[in-house]
Design a protein around this motif. Sequence first.
Motif: not given
Length: 316
Positions: A111-125
């Motif tokens: 399980r992951v949080s919304s903030s975890h997914l947002e950090r992942h998006l930031s890393n992709i960018l």
Amino acid sequence: MGWISPFKLNQLGMLNMNRRNVDYIARYNSRSSYPMVDNKLKTKLVVAEYDVRTPKLLQIVRQQHEISHFREMAEDLDGFAIKPAKGSGGKGITVITGRDDDEYIKASGSRVSSSHLERHLSNILAGLYSLAGTPDVAIVENLVESIPELAKYSFQGVPDIRIVVFQGYPVMAMLRLATKASDGKANLHQGAVGVGLNIANGRSLNAVQFNRPITLHPDTGLALENLLIDDWQEMLVMASRCYEATGLGYMGVDLVVDVNEGPLLLELNARPGLAIQMANGRGLLPRLRQIEALRRTHFTPEERAAFAMDTFTSQI
């Protein structure tokens, strides 16, 4: 399912890395086509014009400030996939299969949080997963739900079908099944299972893991013989259409079969690996040379797919 040794494969026309790079990739793939194929977003937009379906695009995140919109977009979604547009080998792909209050459930069950997914998006960018570490774009797609007939063979991950296309002709295919060793990814180098498929009818031939013959999936325990892929001719035609879409003479076309949408294109690969030969128990060279020797090529994807089904039948 029979098994053929690597030595015997050489006698049957095994294509090696050097010959693949020089005689096929360098000769038949224009460098100008690479940026489109190496970018999943560009691929999606181009192949749509050639009637090749892909998973539905939910959101494109190009700038850091757009990440805040992700939480709103995902609010009502139970499942989706986040992918770096320029990622390779499955790196940076996060698949969400469910929701539990404020937490998202990944394909692995963690399980992951919304903030975890947002950090992942930031890393992709920031380019953490891009081919050359250059800034990237994140795409959020509809979750692919594999048809049960194939899903039961794979461990956690979605099974996909790799078709090698040469000059617009499908020449060899395999089903890739995720395993515990491959961490739910359909990557043969990481331990996924490759099941060779008869081009004539989509029926299984051999199965390998780490280039060694197997008859049962190591995790599900299911027998890998007598598998049959439905919608086979449609998938070959889709793969063949990618030739017109990209202009690439030698490529790997990766397809999935969604329970609601049917066959969908996942991605294209301008440098497809060679393990598909072990899965099929035969080399690529005779088939590639047969296409090169054609005095008159077939004009439409439908004609090329039909030719391949008639010509490259495999009985081992």
